[in-house]
Structures are given as C-alpha cells and as structure tokens.
Motif scaffolding. Structure first.
Motif, PDB file in Angstrom:
ATOM      1  N   GLY A 157       0.827  -1.192   0.000  1.00 22.11           N
ATOM      2  CA  GLY A 157       0.000   0.000   0.000  1.00 22.11           C
ATOM      3  C   GLY A 157       0.858   1.235   0.000  1.00 22.11           C
ATOM      4  N   ARG A 158       0.305   2.319  -0.428  1.00 20.96           N
ATOM      5  CA  ARG A 158       1.077   3.540  -0.558  1.00 20.96           C
ATOM      6  C   ARG A 158       1.500   4.080   0.794  1.00 20.96           C
ATOM      7  NH1 ARG A 158      -0.634   8.738  -4.285  1.00 20.96           N
ATOM      8  NH2 ARG A 158       1.280   9.926  -3.975  1.00 20.96           N
ATOM      9  N   THR A 159       0.644   3.920   1.820  1.00 21.45           N
ATOM     10  CA  THR A 159       0.977   4.482   3.125  1.00 21.45           C
ATOM     11  C   THR A 159       2.133   3.725   3.769  1.00 21.45           C
ATOM     12  OG1 THR A 159      -0.726   3.067   4.114  1.00 21.45           O
ATOM     13  CG2 THR A 159      -1.352   5.309   3.499  1.00 21.45           C
ATOM     14  N   GLN A 160       2.244   2.406   3.532  1.00 20.72           N
ATOM     15  CA  GLN A 160       3.327   1.642   4.119  1.00 20.72           C
ATOM     16  C   GLN A 160       4.612   1.719   3.297  1.00 20.72           C
ATOM     17  OE1 GLN A 160       0.206   0.192   4.005  1.00 20.72           O
ATOM     18  NE2 GLN A 160      -0.231   0.297   6.180  1.00 20.72           N
ATOM     19  N   LYS A 179       2.924 -11.648  -9.650  1.00 18.96           N
ATOM     20  CA  LYS A 179       2.809 -13.037  -9.219  1.00 18.96           C
ATOM     21  C   LYS A 179       3.569 -13.316  -7.928  1.00 18.96           C
ATOM     22  CE  LYS A 179       2.559 -14.808 -13.973  1.00 18.96           C
ATOM     23  NZ  LYS A 179       3.208 -15.677 -14.973  1.00 18.96           N
ATOM     24  N   GLY A 180       4.361 -12.363  -7.477  1.00 16.76           N
ATOM     25  CA  GLY A 180       5.246 -12.626  -6.356  1.00 16.76           C
ATOM     26  C   GLY A 180       4.576 -12.500  -5.011  1.00 16.76           C
ATOM     27  N   ARG A 181       5.381 -12.636  -3.968  1.00 17.27           N
ATOM     28  CA  ARG A 181       4.896 -12.590  -2.597  1.00 17.27           C
ATOM     29  C   ARG A 181       5.477 -11.410  -1.835  1.00 17.27           C
ATOM     30  NH1 ARG A 181       6.736 -17.558   0.913  1.00 17.27           N
ATOM     31  NH2 ARG A 181       8.708 -16.493   0.545  1.00 17.27           N
ATOM     32  N   LYS A 182       6.604 -10.880  -2.289  1.00 13.58           N
ATOM     33  CA  LYS A 182       7.307  -9.854  -1.537  1.00 13.58           C
ATOM     34  C   LYS A 182       7.026  -8.471  -2.113  1.00 13.58           C
ATOM     35  CE  LYS A 182      11.016 -13.070  -0.409  1.00 13.58           C
ATOM     36  NZ  LYS A 182      12.417 -13.440  -0.624  1.00 13.58           N
ATOM     37  N   THR A 183       6.938  -7.513  -1.212  1.00 17.69           N
ATOM     38  CA  THR A 183       6.786  -6.131  -1.630  1.00 17.69           C
ATOM     39  C   THR A 183       8.057  -5.693  -2.354  1.00 17.69           C
ATOM     40  OG1 THR A 183       7.711  -5.296   0.432  1.00 17.69           O
ATOM     41  CG2 THR A 183       5.318  -5.676   0.359  1.00 17.69           C
ATOM     42  N   PRO A 184       7.996  -4.609  -3.111  1.00 19.82           N
ATOM     43  CA  PRO A 184       9.208  -4.165  -3.818  1.00 19.82           C
ATOM     44  C   PRO A 184      10.405  -3.957  -2.899  1.00 19.82           C
ATOM     45  CG  PRO A 184       7.288  -3.031  -4.685  1.00 19.82           C
ATOM     46  CD  PRO A 184       6.804  -3.828  -3.510  1.00 19.82           C
ATOM     47  N   GLU A 191       3.047   3.787  -7.983  1.00 18.29           N
ATOM     48  CA  GLU A 191       3.531   3.721  -6.604  1.00 18.29           C
ATOM     49  C   GLU A 191       4.511   2.563  -6.422  1.00 18.29           C
ATOM     50  OE1 GLU A 191       0.429   3.781  -7.480  1.00 18.29           O
ATOM     51  OE2 GLU A 191      -0.356   5.726  -6.816  1.00 18.29           O
ATOM     52  N   ALA A 192       4.204   1.427  -7.047  1.00 14.25           N
ATOM     53  CA  ALA A 192       5.112   0.279  -6.947  1.00 14.25           C
ATOM     54  C   ALA A 192       6.425   0.564  -7.658  1.00 14.25           C
ATOM     55  CB  ALA A 192       4.441  -0.964  -7.541  1.00 14.25           C
ATOM     56  N   ALA A 193       6.349   1.203  -8.830  1.00  8.84           N
ATOM     57  CA  ALA A 193       7.573   1.550  -9.553  1.00  8.84           C
ATOM     58  C   ALA A 193       8.431   2.520  -8.753  1.00  8.84           C
ATOM     59  CB  ALA A 193       7.210   2.149 -10.913  1.00  8.84           C
ATOM     60  N   GLY A 232      21.175  -1.844  -9.481  1.00  3.19           N
ATOM     61  CA  GLY A 232      20.613  -1.327 -10.720  1.00  3.19           C
ATOM     62  C   GLY A 232      19.329  -2.061 -11.069  1.00  3.19           C
ATOM     63  N   VAL A 233      18.230  -1.347 -11.199  1.00  3.43           N
ATOM     64  CA  VAL A 233      16.921  -1.952 -11.439  1.00  3.43           C
ATOM     65  C   VAL A 233      16.320  -1.394 -12.719  1.00  3.43           C
ATOM     66  CG1 VAL A 233      14.531  -2.054 -10.631  1.00  3.43           C
ATOM     67  CG2 VAL A 233      16.375  -2.543  -9.061  1.00  3.43           C
ATOM     68  N   ARG A 234      15.766  -2.281 -13.527  1.00  5.79           N
ATOM     69  CA  ARG A 234      14.970  -1.887 -14.687  1.00  5.79           C
ATOM     70  C   ARG A 234      13.580  -2.501 -14.545  1.00  5.79           C
ATOM     71  NH1 ARG A 234      17.668   0.952 -18.235  1.00  5.79           N
ATOM     72  NH2 ARG A 234      19.931   0.727 -18.424  1.00  5.79           N
ATOM     73  N   ILE A 235      12.595  -1.760 -15.001  1.00  8.54           N
ATOM     74  CA  ILE A 235      11.197  -2.182 -14.913  1.00  8.54           C
ATOM     75  C   ILE A 235      10.674  -2.394 -16.321  1.00  8.54           C
ATOM     76  CG2 ILE A 235       8.879  -1.463 -14.233  1.00  8.54           C
ATOM     77  CD1 ILE A 235      10.118   0.050 -11.931  1.00  8.54           C
TER      78      ILE A 235
END
Length: 765
Positions: free
Chosen positions: A67-70, A167-172, A198-200, A213-216
């Motif tokens: 969530g955005r608040t967390q 599909k994953g289980r972990k937050t970013p 927000e996730a990006a 280094g992360v690419r989306i």
C-alpha cells in the motif's frame, strides 16, 4: 544445564524481537528508525548495535502489507537497516557480515513461536556482529549465500523476477532487500500489462538505497499456435528515475496500460471460473475420497490471498493448497489411526501434496475436462483486444512509445522454428532472447536451447549460409507437420538477407532470468563464476544442491584508477609524485571491473553461470512430523555456550600451555610460577588499549564509557591464542629447535634467535 547455554543479551534480543512482532506498530522508541541519524551518533548513546539492527530488520519485515501508506515506512526502514549493518560491521568482510546479519534476523522473525530456535539465532546474530571471518563464512554457508568480493564488483544479476504486485509474494522493498542479501547488483522486474506508479517508485527508491541497478518492464502474453508466448518490454533511455515515472504517466503509455488492465480483468474472470468449477465438482469428490469436510474457497478468500497481485493460475493453486491444509490434517489423523500399508502410502502422498501438483492435476483440463485451460488462449473472438494483436502489431505500437526499448522474447517452451518465425514477424524489433529461464529449465521446457543459441549466433555473426541451412531444415520439418507454416518458412528462406540485415548492426542479445515469485525452490539470481572470490568458487564446486546451468560467457577484468572522493593527507602527498616515471597512479584508488556482453552468452556443456538460490529440498505439509527449520533439530553444541563459560574455557585453554611452557623453560622460580600471569596481563592491557584507541575512546564524548569499547569475547580469544604462541615460540622454537637441536642460543646469537622468532610469530598470526 540450561544456565550453561545462551546469555542475558540473547534473551534480551529475543524479548525485543517478540515484543516488536506482537505489538501494534506503535513504538515509543521510533527515533531508532530515523535514517537521518547516523549509527555512530546519538543512537549509539541509547542502544547497542545489536539492538539497533534488530529494531531495523524487524521494523522492515513486520509490515508485509502493500500500500502507498506503508511504502514510505518500508523505505525508511530499509535505509535505516542498510546504514546500521554497513556501519556496525568492523571487519575485513564488512558487506558479507551485513548480508549474514540480515539473513539471520529474517530467520529469527520466521521462527516466531519457537523460542529455542530463536535463542540460537539470537546467539548467532551476536557472534556474527563481531565480524570474525570464520563465523561470518560459516553463517553464509548455512544459508547458501556465497561470499562476495568486498569490492562489490561481482557480475550477479537476474533479468526476470516478480514482486507482490504481480505473481510474487514480496513487496518491492523486500524484493530489493533479498536481492542485496543474495549479492545481486542488477535486477529486472516484470509487471504483467500494467505497473502501478507507486510500486515503480518504491522499487526504484529501494534500489537507490542499496545500490542495485533496477529496470522495470511490462510483460505481454500473445497467442501463438494455440499457446501463449511471452514478450518482455523494457523501456530505456531515461535520465533519472523521475523521468521514467513521468513516462509511465504519459497519455500513450497510460492508454496501453488501460488496455492491459482489461486483460487482467479477463484473466481474473477465467481464474474465478476455475475456482467455481473446483468448488462445484472436485470439492465434493475430495470430501468423498478423504472422508472429511472440505469447505468451499470463496472468491473473497481467494482475493485476500492474491492481495494487490494479479490473479493467475499460480495464485489459485497456492490458495487451494493453503485452503485444504486443515482437511489434510484431519485426513492424516484418520490414516494414522488405521496404520495400514495403504494408509501409510496415502499419508506420504498427502504430505508431498504441493501447489505445483494442484496446478498440474486439479486445475488441468487433461484430467478434468470441465476446467478451462489457463495456459492456453480460448477462442480468438473472446480474447481482449490487446491479446488479439500479432507480434508485428504490438512491436509497432511499442516502437512508437519508446524508441530505445529492449524487447525480450522468452524461449520457454519454444522450438527453434518458433523463434525464427517470431524474429521474422517482429522485423528486428525483438532485441534479446531470454535464452535461459530457471523455472522453464527445472520444468523441462528448454529442450531446444542448443539450436536456438546456434541460430542466434549465426545471425549475429552474419553467417548467411548457416542461416539458410537451418531454415531449409525447418522447411523440411514443417512440410510433414503444417504446410501453411512450411510455405511461410519458404518465404523466409528466399529472404534470409532481410532477416540477417535486422541483426547485422544490432546483434541479438541474451537475457537470463529465473521468473522467481519468492516461493521457488531454486531462488533468484545468477552470478558468473570468475567474478567470485576463490573461496566461493570452491564452495560452489562441492555444493551438491547447485544445478548445472548450460550457459557460459567470456568475462574480462578491467582495472581502473580514479581519484578518491575524500583523499587522505598521505594520498595528497603521493599525488605530487605522479609526474615521475611509473608513478602516474600514485595516490589514486584502484578499481577492478568485470565486463561481459549479452551477445556472448552461449549454450554449452559446462557453463560458468551459477544460481544464487541453489536447490532446496521440499518440506512437505508437516503431516509426517518433519520440520524445515535449519538447526531446529540440532543439539545445543559448544557454539551456544554462555559467554562467561566459553570465555573462561578460552582463557583456560591458553593459560595451560603457556604455564607449562614457563615452568619448563624458566630457571628463576618467579618467572616459572608468575610468568604466565605477567604475560597474560601485558596481553590483556595491550588489547584493551588497542580497542579503546581504535574506537577513538580518548577523544570521543565522555557519555560513552571506555569500558563500552572493550569486547570481552575478543579479548579472551586473544588470550587463548597468545597462550599457544608461548608454547610455540618459547618451548618448541627457542628451546627445542634452536637451542637443543641447532645449538643456537640467545646469549650467543641474539639476532638470529630474534629473527627466527619474529618470522614464526608472523606466520602464526
């Protein structure tokens, strides 16, 4: 016997961890989470490093909601944790110590409820904090974490992973934290059809904190001869993360993702249809077969399981697996009462029942014709508009959005004919092949890797005759299977120069991904063998859980010299001599960089690509009384002794050989009886002074007492080893070797004796 094991500090850490885990999130000491406070500043005055790291890790791991608040809280916790573990590790293995500490605390949170296991982990945590290389390496090996170079220049990556928004289980934030623990330096995160801004933003910010280094990218699934193929679109060419986030809000991209959300809604409806059919048909059959009640899994319950992810067949299989656990335990109780051969066989089968089995059998249309096939497209007219596009159509749309993109074709389940046809249809828009996929490899869906790699190599090197030969072979093969496709391949054969022209200036690159969803038995991440320390290469050579990955790539080491950011006076002085011959690098920092190219990855018999996750054994459903927790069944050994007891044993182990040596070698009664006490007193005083001066105890604030800088365990380690050094130097070398064997005494040849003792002592140290 309980008093012999563990310390008060271990129980304090356990109480701290459980108090935070069981709290409602409102802590009175939240200032410890403030990333603006340096770990060696005011925080050091109010809490120990162990407590601060425990606070930071638990504060991050406790919040598993999305969530955005967390998101802001998670990022602040990650920044605090990253600073704590890196600044609190005072050893040559600074980064590796930090990785081990984070992994131990993760295990401690996971073991909540098992007090003995948590105490063992708390004790391991305190031992690892000291940064002793032997202990750190032991902890890394326990969790299958290879030691990484402290220069942090390894080539460790994963080009295809998922987080909780797909599909994953972990937050970013958790995904980035785990990637850093594993030692990865680059990551490509896939979002199916749509990425939440927000996730990006969260994953890009977390990557900034840890230096990864992360690419989306967006993943599209298109129908292709009765099945889905995967295209992975990775936009590039942005000057900053904010530039990329603005790109996601552009009208054209927003329109594309709006059509993508229609695909996700359509897929969710198909998944809910499968759930309804399971409740209606298979659930009563399971009740009759097991003889216990199997309740329905409602759509609301399934939605809670998916969370903010994108509903898929994988989510449905996992939700069903978790849903039938109470029924499995009831059935296991009935089977244990019967105690027959058939009952034991069924109990073993039920214990091994996994989400993969449910996906392959319960949700399979081959075994249950009423179930829709979630892995194959339905009638063309029933597909959403975005899924009706051909490869050529979607590549043209993507080219208009971002000209500098990378488009990756997954080769999972594809033949070399499929790859050649898709490359032709895309007209060179496909820039990379996901030449190897860990999930596909473990599922046996990479049977044509060698042929696909050969086609890729022939196109990149401009081997026109070889490409024509391969296309002719495909034409002959297609002529016996599909005449329409055979005609298309004849057309490709007549226009091979056109196909080759697409990749003459832009070679077809390679990507390696795991498609990890944080639940796999092989984990995520790859690393090139040559970029690891020698100790890690030996670790992988004897690791039985390491799968053989048939991918290799040449690696080149480049050495660079750069100006230090904060040069010391000594470095500034050396830079004045750079004009002298052979001294142009004086005062500069030496950096070793490993290089490889994506076009150089090849399929071979024995590769140099290693999996960072390894293979873990299946744990089962716990119906047979087995446990999967590491170390939970191990007895308490000497490593978990109380610090007072272990320190006394260390001092005694060093005192005995030293006392024996003085008694044997000294003629004066005072030195014979008191020499050991004098020697140990000098050694202890020297160590105390070194510890205080190393921590700037003479100049730092008086609020920190000098005793707080003294590590008693390290002091006892020094006393133990110095005791053995007395036996080695005084009795074995000076008396037995030099005096009685070679006839060299300190009175006649003082410099020879001193030189030999110094050499032996240096080797011993």
């Amino acid at each position: 016997m309980q008093g012999l094991y563990f310390d008060k500090q271990d129980r304090d850490i356990l109480a701290l961890v459980n108090r935070i885990l069981e709290s409602d999130g409102k802590q009175s000491d939240t200032f410890l989470f403030d990333p603006s406070l340096h770990p060696h500043g005011i925080k050091e005055l109010v809490a120990s490093p162990v407590s601060r790291m425990a606070y930071a890790v638990i504060n991050l791991l406790r919040n598993l909601q999305t969530g955005r608040t967390q998101a802001r809280d998670r990022l602040l916790a990650l920044k605090t944790l990253y600073d704590e573990v890196l600044n609190s590790a005072h050893s040559a293995l600074r980064r590796n110590t930090a990785r081990a500490l984070m992994q131990i605390m993760k295990s401690m949170v996971r073991a909540h409820g098992n007090q003995l296991e948590q105490l063992k982990l708390a004790h391991d945590f305190r031992r690892t904090v000291q940064g002793t290389p032997r202990v750190v390496r032991r902890m890394l090996a326990r969790y299958h974490l290879p030691e990484m170079p402290e220069s942090w220049n390894q080539l460790a990556f994963d080009d295809h992973v998922y987080d909780a928004n797909t599909k994953g289980r972990k937050t970013p934030t958790h995904l980035i934290m785990d990637a850093w623990i594993k030692g990865m330096r680059s990551l490509t995160v896939a979002y199916e059809y749509w990425v939440q801004p927000e996730a990006a933003r969260e994953i890009l910010r977390a990557a900034e904190i840890t230096g990864i280094g992360v690419r989306i990218g967006l993943e599209f699934h298109l129908p292709f001869y009765g099945r889905f193929i995967s295209l992975f679109w990775i936009p590039r060419g942005f000057s900053s993360n904010e530039d990329f986030l603005e790109f996601l809000h552009s009208p054209k991209v927003a329109e594309l993702m709006k059509r993508g959300r229609e695909v996700l809604r359509w897929r969710r409806e198909r998944v809910l249809e499968s759930l309804a059919l399971w409740n209606e048909i298979q659930r009563p059959q399971l009740e009759a077969q097991w003889g216990v009640t199997v309740p329905e899994l409602t759509g609301e319950g399934f939605s809670r399981h998916v969370g903010r992810g994108q509903a898929s067949g994988l989510h449905l299989a996992e939700a069903l697996h978790a849903h039938v656990q109470p029924s499995l335990r009831e059935r296991a109780a009935l089977l244990l009462e019967s105690d027959s051969e058939e009952a034991r066989a069924e109990l073993v089968f039920l214990d091994s029942l996994s989400a993969e089995y449910i996906a392959d059998h319960w949700l399979s249309p081959q075994e249950h014709p009423e179930m829709p096939d979630l892995n194959k497209p339905c009638a063309h007219g029933d597909l959403p508009p975005l899924m009706q596009l051909s490869v050529g159509d979607i590549t043209r749309e993507l080219s208009e959005l971002n000209p500098g993109y990378r488009l990756v074709l997954s080769t999972k389940g594809l033949s070399v004919e499929d790859v050649a046809e898709l490359l032709w249809d895309s007209r060179g828009s496909i820039s990379h092949l996901e030449i190897f996929n860990m999930r596909g490899w473990m599922e046996g869906k990479h049977s044509c890797l060698k042929a696909i790699s050969e086609l890729q190599q022939a196109l990149n090197e401009g081997l026109g005759p070889r490409v024509k030969q391969m296309i002719r072979t495909m034409v002959r093969r297609m002529s016996t299977q599909d005449e329409e496709r055979a005609a298309k391949f004849r057309h490709i054969l007549h226009n091979v120069p056109t196909l080759w022209e697409h990749y003459r200036n832009k070679p077809l690159g390679s990507r390696l991904g795991t498609r990890s969803v944080s639940r796999d038995s092989y984990g995520m991440g790859f690393v090139l063998r040559e970029t690891l320390p020698a100790r890690s290469r030996k670790f992988y050579a004897r690791d039985q859980k390491q799968p053989d990955i048939p991918v290799c790539s040449p690696v080149e080491e480049c050495v660079r010299y750069s100006k230090p950011r904060n040069p010391s006076p000594w470095q500034k002085a050396l830079r004045l001599l750079r004009h002298l011959p052979g001294c142009r690098h004086l005062g500069m920092e030496r950096q070793s960089v490993w290089k490889t190219a994506s076009v150089d990855f090849r399929i071979c018999t024995k590769g140099n690509v290693l999996n960072l996750g390894g293979l873990s054994l299946a744990c089962g459903n716990g119906l047979l009384g087995k446990t999967c927790e590491k170390g939970s069944s191990e007895p308490l050994g000497p490593a978990y002794l109380n610090s007072f007891v272990s320190n006394c044993l260390k001092v005694l182990m060093g005192f005995c050989p030293a006392f024996f040596s003085f008694m044997y070698t000294q003629n004066w009664w005072f030195l014979a009886w008191c020499g050991t006490f004098i020697w140990f007193g000098i050694t202890g005083f020297r160590n105390v002074v070194q510890m205080v001066m190393a921590a700037k105890g003479a100049t730092r604030s008086t609020l920190i007492h000098w005793k707080d800088q003294v590590n008693v365990s390290r002091l006892c380690d020094s006393l133990m080893f110095t005791g053995f050094s007395v036996l080695l130097l005084e009795m074995l070398v000076r008396v037995l070797l030099l005096d009685k064997t070679l006839g060299i005494t300190a009175a006649q040849n003082p410099w020879v004796v001193f030189g030999v003792l110094s050499l032996v002592n240096g080797i011993y140290l």
